[in-house]
Design a protein around this motif. Structure first.
Motif, PDB file in Angstrom:
ATOM      1  N   GLY A  97      53.937  29.226  30.896  1.00 25.09           N
ATOM      2  CA  GLY A  97      53.965  28.686  32.249  1.00 25.09           C
ATOM      3  C   GLY A  97      53.808  29.708  33.360  1.00 25.09           C
ATOM      4  O   GLY A  97      53.827  29.335  34.542  1.00 25.09           O
ATOM      5  N   GLY A  98      53.648  30.966  33.043  1.00 14.01           N
ATOM      6  CA  GLY A  98      53.387  31.956  34.070  1.00 14.01           C
ATOM      7  C   GLY A  98      52.031  31.718  34.714  1.00 14.01           C
ATOM      8  O   GLY A  98      51.070  31.381  34.034  1.00 14.01           O
ATOM      9  N   THR A  99      51.966  31.871  36.041  1.00  7.76           N
ATOM     10  CA  THR A  99      50.727  31.574  36.755  1.00  7.76           C
ATOM     11  C   THR A  99      50.174  32.815  37.454  1.00  7.76           C
ATOM     12  O   THR A  99      50.920  33.697  37.872  1.00  7.76           O
ATOM     13  N   TYR A 100      48.864  32.836  37.583  1.00  8.49           N
ATOM     14  CA  TYR A 100      48.145  33.967  38.155  1.00  8.49           C
ATOM     15  C   TYR A 100      46.993  33.416  38.992  1.00  8.49           C
ATOM     16  O   TYR A 100      46.335  32.458  38.584  1.00  8.49           O
ATOM     17  N   TYR A 101      46.777  34.033  40.162  1.00 10.46           N
ATOM     18  CA  TYR A 101      45.749  33.549  41.076  1.00 10.46           C
ATOM     19  C   TYR A 101      44.960  34.710  41.662  1.00 10.46           C
ATOM     20  O   TYR A 101      45.499  35.794  41.887  1.00 10.46           O
ATOM     21  N   THR A 102      43.699  34.454  41.964  1.00  6.94           N
ATOM     22  CA  THR A 102      42.964  35.406  42.757  1.00  6.94           C
ATOM     23  C   THR A 102      43.458  35.297  44.196  1.00  6.94           C
ATOM     24  O   THR A 102      43.917  34.234  44.628  1.00  6.94           O
ATOM     25  N   ASP A 103      43.372  36.380  44.935  1.00  5.98           N
ATOM     26  CA  ASP A 103      43.982  36.432  46.270  1.00  5.98           C
ATOM     27  C   ASP A 103      43.465  35.349  47.205  1.00  5.98           C
ATOM     28  O   ASP A 103      44.218  34.801  48.021  1.00  5.98           O
ATOM     29  N   SER A 104      42.193  35.025  47.116  1.00  6.75           N
ATOM     30  CA  SER A 104      41.586  34.103  48.074  1.00  6.75           C
ATOM     31  C   SER A 104      42.095  32.664  47.954  1.00  6.75           C
ATOM     32  O   SER A 104      41.868  31.862  48.864  1.00  6.75           O
ATOM     33  N   LYS A 127      45.459  31.981  46.767  1.00  3.85           N
ATOM     34  CA  LYS A 127      46.923  31.964  46.758  1.00  3.85           C
ATOM     35  C   LYS A 127      47.453  31.159  47.945  1.00  3.85           C
ATOM     36  O   LYS A 127      46.979  31.309  49.068  1.00  3.85           O
ATOM     37  N   GLY A 128      48.423  30.284  47.656  1.00  4.30           N
ATOM     38  CA  GLY A 128      48.987  29.444  48.693  1.00  4.30           C
ATOM     39  C   GLY A 128      48.218  28.161  48.935  1.00  4.30           C
ATOM     40  O   GLY A 128      48.712  27.266  49.633  1.00  4.30           O
ATOM     41  N   ARG A 129      47.024  28.054  48.373  1.00  4.60           N
ATOM     42  CA  ARG A 129      46.218  26.834  48.547  1.00  4.60           C
ATOM     43  C   ARG A 129      45.996  26.098  47.217  1.00  4.60           C
ATOM     44  O   ARG A 129      45.940  24.872  47.188  1.00  4.60           O
ATOM     45  N   PHE A 130      45.835  26.844  46.142  1.00  4.32           N
ATOM     46  CA  PHE A 130      45.579  26.255  44.822  1.00  4.32           C
ATOM     47  C   PHE A 130      46.818  26.386  43.950  1.00  4.32           C
ATOM     48  O   PHE A 130      47.559  27.372  44.043  1.00  4.32           O
TER      49      PHE A 130
END
Length: 126
Positions: free
Chosen positions: A60-67, A69-72
């Motif tokens: 369940g750990g999540t990772y996002y590209t910076d662009s 983050k906070g939206r997806f």
């Protein structure tokens, strides 16, 4: 043979939302179920290289590209072998074909996943 089928793409105005789904089926090379695999999303805009968007580990750990983050938000339902990507506050620059991907480890998934879906088009109008 693993199959990944994406759905949920479409046309949306800037500021709107879409939810992508990716259902996994078939037999992995390891024989393990998809619940023990990392799952994620990539995207490819016209004339650009495919880029990593988000990933979720088996735990369940999540990772996002910076662009994004906070939206997806990425999530998964192991009972359905499905990964989701909730996309809010969409921007025209989010326009791309979105691909689902699966691999044993997040680190590998982010660079060279073993399994790919066929992609679903997301178009954000200004």
């Amino acid at each position: 043979q693993v199959q990944l089928v994406e759905s949920g793409g479409g046309l949306v105005q800037a500021g709107g939302s879409l939810r992508l789904s990716c259902a996994a089926s078939g037999r992995t090379s390891s024989g393990h179920t998809f619940s023990s695999y990392a799952m994620g999303w990539f995207r490819q805009a016209p004339g650009k290289e495919r880029e990593f968007v988000a990933a979720i580990s088996w735990s369940g750990g999540t990772y996002y590209t910076d662009s994004v983050k906070g939206r997806f938000t990425i999530s998964r339902d192991n009972a359905k072998n499905t990964v989701y990507l909730q996309m809010n506050s969409l921007k025209p620059e989010d326009t791309a074909v979105y691909f689902c991907a699966v691999d044993s480890y997040v680190a590998v998934l982010r660079t060279a996943p073993s399994y790919w879906g066929q992609g679903t088009q997301v178009t954000v109008s200004s």
